[in-house]
Design an enzyme around this catalytic site. Structure first.
Site, PDB file in Angstrom:
ATOM      1  CE  LYS A   1      -3.904   0.223   2.327  1.00 40.71           C
ATOM      2  NZ  LYS A   1      -4.827   0.166   3.440  1.00 40.71           N
TER       3      LYS A   1
ATOM      4  CD  GLU B   1       9.285  -6.572   6.470  1.00 39.04           C
ATOM      5  OE1 GLU B   1       9.534  -7.071   7.739  1.00 39.04           O
ATOM      6  OE2 GLU B   1       8.631  -5.638   6.113  1.00 39.04           O
TER       7      GLU B   1
ATOM      8  N   GLY C   1      -4.971  -4.604   5.716  1.00 36.46           N
ATOM      9  CA  GLY C   1      -4.134  -5.864   5.061  1.00 36.46           C
ATOM     10  C   GLY C   1      -4.746  -7.228   5.082  1.00 36.46           C
ATOM     11  NE  ARG C   2      -6.015  -7.771  11.396  1.00 37.73           N
ATOM     12  CZ  ARG C   2      -5.573  -6.674  11.548  1.00 37.73           C
ATOM     13  NH1 ARG C   2      -4.574  -5.892  11.036  1.00 37.73           N
ATOM     14  NH2 ARG C   2      -6.168  -5.858  12.333  1.00 37.73           N
TER      15      ARG C   2
ATOM     16  CD  GLU D   1      -1.291  -7.705  11.804  1.00 39.23           C
ATOM     17  OE1 GLU D   1      -0.277  -7.765  11.544  1.00 39.23           O
ATOM     18  OE2 GLU D   1      -2.092  -7.344  10.517  1.00 39.23           O
TER      19      GLU D   1
ATOM     20  CG  HIS E   1       0.988 -39.686  12.353  1.00 35.61           C
ATOM     21  ND1 HIS E   1       1.468 -40.976  12.874  1.00 35.61           N
ATOM     22  CD2 HIS E   1       0.124 -39.582  11.721  1.00 35.61           C
ATOM     23  CE1 HIS E   1       0.367 -41.567  12.368  1.00 35.61           C
ATOM     24  NE2 HIS E   1      -0.294 -40.990  11.450  1.00 35.61           N
TER      25      HIS E   1
ATOM     26  CE  LYS F   1       5.508  -2.704   9.716  1.00 32.92           C
ATOM     27  NZ  LYS F   1       4.091  -1.955   8.833  1.00 32.92           N
TER      28      LYS F   1
END
Length: 523
Positions: free
Chosen positions: A200, A206, A261-262, A347, A378, A489
């Site tokens: 955005k 990153e 964002g999510r 979040e 397992h 950040k």
């Protein structure tokens, strides 16, 4: 406003939980009522929620619904769909549901324009009319993003791989670890590769680092900056930064501040999904989510899937001591789903302050974790069956496998799923060998989909989105901000400076200085 823990509905649930424990309540015994499954299950389209194997009685549900009424859940649902600024700390609406409204009923022309632009772009890539710098068609697409710009698209693309057009190979790069982008680039031909930069702000650390690495790689092979426009598109609000990178303004897709964002896979962030499965299937994904939106908006609270799931989560975390929830999809294609839910839930709900700015006096949020079944049987199921913690489980299963699935083997998969929920509930007494004693009485939900297709996946995702929102309303917190992410950040910039500036290093704590010194020695 009085503290939640001292409110009438919360106090009534506290007393009720103590009564259930003292009475020796057993889930399995509730099935003496032949209507338990009928009364404790809900269906919406091709999705069935069976919550009959939960540690709750009819009285429990009545008291939980009283809590929902006390906390204004119905009004909060209406407020979200009305576009009120329910994200109070950022003074924004949370209108991701507007992204999946049918075209004829969508009052936002910018959403329809974006979908049309996505459709034209996907058609150009699929038809081969969009070509790279040497005239070849695109064969590979790399989505560069992180968080909501990665987890949702990556999960959906994998989940719906059986619906892929077969025209493209999709890759997702998120980690700032250079190995992630480098190992991806090694597989690719720059002449036939398209990069989607999903950010955005166009400044996410990153994503910016990986995009620059991809840009350098591309120019090392092409050596013509004007050709970047044919191989890089962006989803961003920062037109200036995108153009400086080399993105053609025509290849810039919009985002809006009312989409978190999510919650963004339904927007242009889903461009990678549309490229993988085609716009028709992407539209079906939106339609399935919209169907769940309508259910959530209209259904009575006691018949409302997201509300019931949220109430049960608050019940276990607030009154029975559960601090985590396992999500186990018995579908290999859904193996990324628990990772997606981690961000969506943790979040959104990792808050200790109410929307009014007061300290929250009850436990909020829970740790979401899990893996695909039957692999989990397992690895971590031992903890679920005989561990000391109460860990509710959401089982997700498909009644039908894909077209090529062996029907007998698919039944074996389903038998594993159903038997695990039975074993958690029933347990097995063994008075002679304590290590072979299963306490049982462990709760679970089972979400059964008729099959895994775009429409049903859209409904499933929206179900969990709305569950998370209702949990936030019950606790009185804001589900749509994430200020806790910001501090790390900010500090990373000062730590980065400390690698090259001794004065900046001295401003750090002793532990960080020691680690930087050791890194310098070893590198």
């Amino acid at each position: 406003m009085p503290a939640l823990s001292s409110s009438p509905a919360w106090q009534a649930l506290q007393a009720h939980s103590e009564d259930l424990r003292s009475s020796g309540f057993r889930i399995a015994e509730q099935f003496r009522d032949s209507n338990r499954f009928r009364d404790f299950s809900l269906r919406q389209g091709e999705l069935l929620l069976d919550y009959s194997k939960n540690y709750c009685s009819p009285d429990t549900l009545t008291l939980l619904l009283d809590l929902a009424e006390q906390q204004g859940v119905s009004a909060a649902i209406a407020a979200m769909f009305a576009g009120e600024h329910i994200n109070a700390s950022e003074d924004r609406a949370a209108l991701h549901t507007a992204l999946r409204l049918p075209a004829a009923a969508n009052p936002r022309p910018e959403v329809l324009a974006c979908l049309n632009k996505m459709n034209d772009f996907v058609s150009a890539i699929h038809s081969g009319s969009w070509t790279g710098f040497d005239g070849q068609a695109i064969t590979d697409v790399v989505n560069i993003g992180i968080g909501g710009s990665d987890l949702g698209p990556a999960m959906v693309t994998e989940a719906l791989a059986d619906f892929a057009s077969g025209k493209l190979r999709l890759h997702f790069v998120s980690n700032i670890d250079p190995n992630h982008v480098q190992s991806t680039l090694k597989q690719l031909n720059p002449a036939t590769t398209l990069f989607i930069i999903a950010s955005k702000s166009f400044r996410t650390q990153e994503t910016h680092a990986n995009a620059q690495q991809a840009r350098r790689w591309f120019l090392a092979h092409c050596n013509d900056e004007s050709q970047i426009a044919k191989h890089f598109v962006a989803i961003s609000t920062n037109l200036q930064a995108a153009q400086a990178f080399g993105i053609d303004p025509e290849n810039l897709f919009p985002l809006w501040d009312w989409v978190g964002g999510r919650y963004s896979l339904w927007s242009a962030i889903g461009l990678s999904i549309a490229l993988a499965i085609g716009m028709k299937n992407f539209q079906s994904l939106l339609a399935g989510a919209h169907a769940m939106d309508e259910h959530f908006r209209q259904a009575a609270l006691q018949e409302n899937m997201p509300v019931v799931l949220a109430l049960l989560a608050v019940w276990y975390g607030g009154f029975l001591g559960a601090r985590s929830n396992a999500v186990v999809p018995y579908a290999h294609r859904l193996r990324e789903f628990p990772l997606f839910l981690q961000q969506l839930s943790m979040e959104s709900l990792g808050k200790s302050v109410t929307s009014a700015g007061e300290p929250l006096d009850v436990a909020s949020g829970d740790v979401i974790w899990g893996a695909e079944g039957s692999n989990g049987q397992h690895s971590f199921f031992q903890l679920l069956h005989q561990g000391s913690d109460l860990i509710p489980v959401d089982f997700i299963a498909l009644a039908r496998g894909n077209a090529n699935a062996d029907p007998v083997q698919h039944q074996q998969l389903l038998a594993n799923c159903l038997s695990q929920s039975m074993a958690l509930m029933q347990g097995r007494a063994n008075s002679e060998q304590a290590h072979r004693h299963y306490a049982g009485n462990k709760p679970s939900n089972t979400l059964l989909l008729a099959e895994l297709n775009p429409y049903n996946l859209g409904s499933l995702i929206a179900l969990y989105e709305h569950k998370v929102y209702v949990q936030s309303v019950l606790w009185g917190i804001n589900a749509f901000d994430q200020w806790g992410v910001e501090l790390g950040k900010e500090l990373s910039d000062s730590v980065m400076q400390a690698f090259v500036d001794s004065e900046a290093k001295q401003a750090l704590d002793e532990s960080s200085r020691g680690l930087i010194d050791q890194i310098a020695e070893w590198s």
